[in-house]
Motif scaffolding. Structure first.
Motif, PDB file in Angstrom:
ATOM      1  N   GLY A  42       0.723  -1.200   0.045  1.00  0.00           N
ATOM      2  CA  GLY A  42      -0.015   0.035   0.200  1.00  0.00           C
ATOM      3  C   GLY A  42       0.960   1.379   0.084  1.00  0.00           C
ATOM      4  N   THR A  43       0.258   1.965   0.782  1.00  0.00           N
ATOM      5  CA  THR A  43       0.966   3.606   0.678  1.00  0.00           C
ATOM      6  C   THR A  43       1.725   3.884   1.956  1.00  0.00           C
ATOM      7  N   PRO A  44       3.179   4.218   1.507  1.00  0.00           N
ATOM      8  CA  PRO A  44       4.118   4.511   2.961  1.00  0.00           C
ATOM      9  C   PRO A  44       3.408   5.621   3.613  1.00  0.00           C
ATOM     10  N   GLY A  45       3.827   5.790   4.763  1.00  0.00           N
ATOM     11  CA  GLY A  45       3.292   6.805   5.822  1.00  0.00           C
ATOM     12  C   GLY A  45       2.009   6.364   6.497  1.00  0.00           C
ATOM     13  N   ILE A  46       1.248   5.250   5.727  1.00  0.00           N
ATOM     14  CA  ILE A  46      -0.177   4.964   6.309  1.00  0.00           C
ATOM     15  C   ILE A  46       0.196   3.614   7.077  1.00  0.00           C
ATOM     16  N   SER A  47       0.434   3.944   8.459  1.00  0.00           N
ATOM     17  CA  SER A  47       0.758   2.716   9.422  1.00  0.00           C
ATOM     18  C   SER A  47       2.089   2.007   8.896  1.00  0.00           C
ATOM     19  N   ASP A  48       2.756   2.822   8.229  1.00  0.00           N
ATOM     20  CA  ASP A  48       4.211   2.306   7.456  1.00  0.00           C
ATOM     21  C   ASP A  48       5.284   3.570   7.713  1.00  0.00           C
ATOM     22  N   PRO A  49       6.458   3.031   7.724  1.00  0.00           N
ATOM     23  CA  PRO A  49       7.260   4.032   7.773  1.00  0.00           C
ATOM     24  C   PRO A  49       7.284   4.860   6.557  1.00  0.00           C
TER      25      PRO A  49
ATOM     26  N   PRO B  10      -2.778   1.834  -4.415  1.00  0.00           N
ATOM     27  CA  PRO B  10      -3.393   1.324  -3.435  1.00  0.00           C
ATOM     28  C   PRO B  10      -3.240   1.430  -2.093  1.00  0.00           C
ATOM     29  N   SER B  11      -4.152   1.409  -1.117  1.00  0.00           N
ATOM     30  CA  SER B  11      -4.093   1.448   0.293  1.00  0.00           C
ATOM     31  C   SER B  11      -5.278   0.598   0.907  1.00  0.00           C
ATOM     32  N   ALA B  12      -5.072  -0.263   1.909  1.00  0.00           N
ATOM     33  CA  ALA B  12      -5.879  -0.950   2.655  1.00  0.00           C
ATOM     34  C   ALA B  12      -7.386  -0.136   2.984  1.00  0.00           C
ATOM     35  N   ILE B  13      -7.093   0.935   3.486  1.00  0.00           N
ATOM     36  CA  ILE B  13      -7.989   1.702   4.291  1.00  0.00           C
ATOM     37  C   ILE B  13      -9.034   2.172   2.805  1.00  0.00           C
TER      38      ILE B  13
ATOM     39  N   PHE C 176     -10.121   0.387  11.851  1.00  0.00           N
ATOM     40  CA  PHE C 176      -8.833  -0.205  12.355  1.00  0.00           C
ATOM     41  C   PHE C 176      -8.108  -1.001  11.404  1.00  0.00           C
ATOM     42  N   TYR C 177      -6.692  -1.080  11.606  1.00  0.00           N
ATOM     43  CA  TYR C 177      -5.837  -2.282  10.939  1.00  0.00           C
ATOM     44  C   TYR C 177      -5.823  -3.380  12.143  1.00  0.00           C
ATOM     45  N   GLU C 178      -5.757  -4.576  11.693  1.00  0.00           N
ATOM     46  CA  GLU C 178      -5.645  -5.583  12.746  1.00  0.00           C
ATOM     47  C   GLU C 178      -5.019  -6.814  12.223  1.00  0.00           C
TER      48      GLU C 178
ATOM     49  N   GLU D  80      -7.864 -10.184   3.686  1.00  0.00           N
ATOM     50  CA  GLU D  80      -7.112 -10.528   2.273  1.00  0.00           C
ATOM     51  C   GLU D  80      -7.342  -9.730   1.305  1.00  0.00           C
ATOM     52  N   LEU D  81      -7.919  -8.433   1.361  1.00  0.00           N
ATOM     53  CA  LEU D  81      -8.263  -7.826   0.147  1.00  0.00           C
ATOM     54  C   LEU D  81      -7.326  -8.006  -0.802  1.00  0.00           C
ATOM     55  N   THR D  82      -7.816  -8.003  -2.184  1.00  0.00           N
ATOM     56  CA  THR D  82      -7.235  -8.203  -3.302  1.00  0.00           C
ATOM     57  C   THR D  82      -6.421  -9.475  -3.564  1.00  0.00           C
TER      58      THR D  82
ATOM     59  N   GLY E 112      -4.945 -14.216   7.717  1.00  0.00           N
ATOM     60  CA  GLY E 112      -4.962 -13.022   6.670  1.00  0.00           C
ATOM     61  C   GLY E 112      -5.283 -11.455   7.486  1.00  0.00           C
ATOM     62  N   GLU E 113      -4.651 -10.497   6.790  1.00  0.00           N
ATOM     63  CA  GLU E 113      -4.989  -9.404   7.623  1.00  0.00           C
ATOM     64  C   GLU E 113      -6.021  -8.564   7.495  1.00  0.00           C
ATOM     65  N   PHE E 114      -6.662  -7.938   8.546  1.00  0.00           N
ATOM     66  CA  PHE E 114      -7.925  -7.308   8.539  1.00  0.00           C
ATOM     67  C   PHE E 114      -7.825  -5.619   8.409  1.00  0.00           C
ATOM     68  N   VAL E 115      -8.970  -5.219   7.642  1.00  0.00           N
ATOM     69  CA  VAL E 115      -9.389  -3.851   7.879  1.00  0.00           C
ATOM     70  C   VAL E 115     -10.769  -3.902   8.452  1.00  0.00           C
TER      71      VAL E 115
HETATM   72  N1  SAM Z   1       0.411   1.373   4.209  1.00  0.00           N
HETATM   73  C1  SAM Z   1      -0.559   0.155   4.298  1.00  0.00           C
HETATM   74  C2  SAM Z   1      -1.723   0.776   3.389  1.00  0.00           C
HETATM   75  O1  SAM Z   1      -1.615   1.569   2.822  1.00  0.00           O
HETATM   76  O2  SAM Z   1      -2.843   0.403   3.897  1.00  0.00           O
HETATM   77  C3  SAM Z   1      -0.745  -0.407   5.461  1.00  0.00           C
HETATM   78  C4  SAM Z   1       0.367  -1.080   6.147  1.00  0.00           C
HETATM   79  S1  SAM Z   1      -0.060  -1.924   7.824  1.00  0.00           S
HETATM   80  C5  SAM Z   1       1.597  -1.954   8.248  1.00  0.00           C
HETATM   81  C6  SAM Z   1      -0.536  -3.429   7.423  1.00  0.00           C
HETATM   82  C7  SAM Z   1      -1.884  -3.311   7.902  1.00  0.00           C
HETATM   83  O3  SAM Z   1      -2.862  -3.034   6.910  1.00  0.00           O
HETATM   84  C8  SAM Z   1      -2.273  -4.917   7.984  1.00  0.00           C
HETATM   85  O4  SAM Z   1      -2.151  -5.539   9.327  1.00  0.00           O
HETATM   86  C9  SAM Z   1      -3.823  -4.954   7.721  1.00  0.00           C
HETATM   87  O5  SAM Z   1      -4.719  -4.294   8.861  1.00  0.00           O
HETATM   88  C10 SAM Z   1      -3.902  -3.764   6.539  1.00  0.00           C
HETATM   89  N2  SAM Z   1      -3.826  -4.686   5.266  1.00  0.00           N
HETATM   90  C11 SAM Z   1      -2.766  -4.415   4.379  1.00  0.00           C
HETATM   91  N3  SAM Z   1      -2.754  -5.225   3.282  1.00  0.00           N
HETATM   92  C12 SAM Z   1      -4.069  -5.709   3.592  1.00  0.00           C
HETATM   93  C13 SAM Z   1      -5.059  -6.461   2.716  1.00  0.00           C
HETATM   94  N4  SAM Z   1      -4.601  -7.068   1.532  1.00  0.00           N
HETATM   95  N5  SAM Z   1      -6.391  -6.864   3.163  1.00  0.00           N
HETATM   96  C14 SAM Z   1      -6.597  -6.480   4.451  1.00  0.00           C
HETATM   97  N6  SAM Z   1      -5.995  -5.466   5.181  1.00  0.00           N
HETATM   98  C15 SAM Z   1      -4.501  -5.194   4.698  1.00  0.00           C
END
Ligand code: SAM
Length: 286
Positions: A92-99, A120-123, A166-168, A194-196, A221-224
């Motif tokens: 996804g996008t740097p700076g969004i919950s990322d360095p 892309p960004s998960a949000i 939330f990210y989780e 597990e988006l996309t 899988g990761e969640f939003v």
């Molecule tokens: N920079 C990223 C963005 O622009 O969305 C976010 C990075 S953050 C370290 C990682 C978190 O984003 C994951 O724990 C999850 O909550 C969310 N995330 C990233 N990829 C995802 C995906 N494919 N499906 C659902 N959530 C995702």
């Protein structure tokens, strides 16, 4: 040309990369990743897979949270010497919950041009398919791992009129949903998991429905997670005892969570409210 060697100062590109599906990358981003002198990546092994997929041979350098300050200085120096650099994160996008923010700030201070490469960004991906009609939202990213801190924050957020995002991680999703249920009640919510990716999972329903799903389907899988605002049912009571009775009879909040909420709402000490709550909650026992 990006890597025009006659340029006196380089350009910093902040590039969004896929959150799962490698096809989710813009043509502009691919071109810039090919043209820059260097790609600063959160995890070089991870980004190498993306670059290999697109036959991009630009050199990589690591740029991760623990090294952000030190690495930013080195990168700014190279930018000032004329190199162009693209910053990417794992997803996804740097700076969004990322360095990323430290390098951007330092580059701006050094008067280096900063160019965002949106993508892309998960949000935004989750929001686009949540189907919720409220227009405003509050992005919280990851809540603290420590239970007491997380619960305090959720208590503060419970009267927010906006959607909460939330990210989780799969490890903590059950704990987060359980806390939300106890503190905010059984609100409408949505998760994008597990988006996309091939096992993409979009679920809308109450918090208790989502919690049930974490028990019946493997929480991989990761969640939003997006949570709708509460119905703002107003607690009724003229004083602490009456309010405690109202929460006891009208919500499923635990004694601890009610104490936390009322001590913050009424600016009373937590122990005072807790002692009174113990008495009130005992009164219903036979
Ligand atoms: N920079 C990223 C963005 O622009 O969305 C976010 C990075 S953050 C370290 C990682 C978190 O984003 C994951 O724990 C999850 O909550 C969310 N995330 C990233 N990829 C995802 C995906 N494919 N499906 C659902 N959530 C995702």
């Amino acid at each position: 040309m990006v890597n025009d060697k006659k340029r006196e100062i380089g350009v910093l590109y902040v590039a969004a990369t896929p959150i799962g599906n490698l096809e989710d990358i813009t043509l502009r981003c691919l071109r810039i990743l090919k043209e820059v002198d260097l790609i600063a990546a959160e995890d070089t092994r991870h980004t190498r897979k993306l670059l290999t997929h697109y036959a991009i041979q630009t050199p990589l350098i690591s740029y991760y949270r623990e090294k952000e300050v030190e690495r930013s200085k080195q990168l700014v120096k190279r930018l000032l010497e004329g190199e162009s650099i693209a910053l990417v994160s794992d997803a996804g996008t740097p700076g969004i919950s990322d360095p990323g923010a430290v390098l951007v700030r330092e580059a701006r201070e050094a008067h280096i041009s900063i160019v965002p490469l949106p993508g892309p960004s998960a949000i935004s991906t989750a929001l686009s398919v949540a189907g919720m009609t409220e227009s405003s939202f509050l992005f919280l990213g990851f809540l603290p791992a420590k239970k007491s801190q997380r619960r305090s924050l959720l208590t503060e957020l419970s009267s927010q009129p906006s959607r909460l995002i939330f990210y989780e991680s799969p490890r903590r999703i059950q704990a987060l949903l359980t806390d939300i249920l106890n503190i905010m009640g059984d609100r409408q919510a949505f998760w994008g998991r597990e988006l996309t990716k091939s096992y993409e999972d979009l679920q809308a329903g109450t918090i208790s429905f989502l919690l049930e799903r974490t028990k019946t389907s493997p929480t991989k899988g990761e969640f939003v997670l997006i949570v709708s605002p509460g119905t703002q049912e107003k607690a009724e009571g003229e004083n602490l005892s009456e309010l405690l009775c109202w929460y006891r009879d009208n919500t499923s909040m635990s004694l601890k969570d009610v104490s936390r909420k009322l001590s913050s709402d009424l600016a009373l000490s937590r122990s005072q409210v807790y002692q009174e709550a113990l008495t009130i909650y005992k009164k219903v026992d036979p």
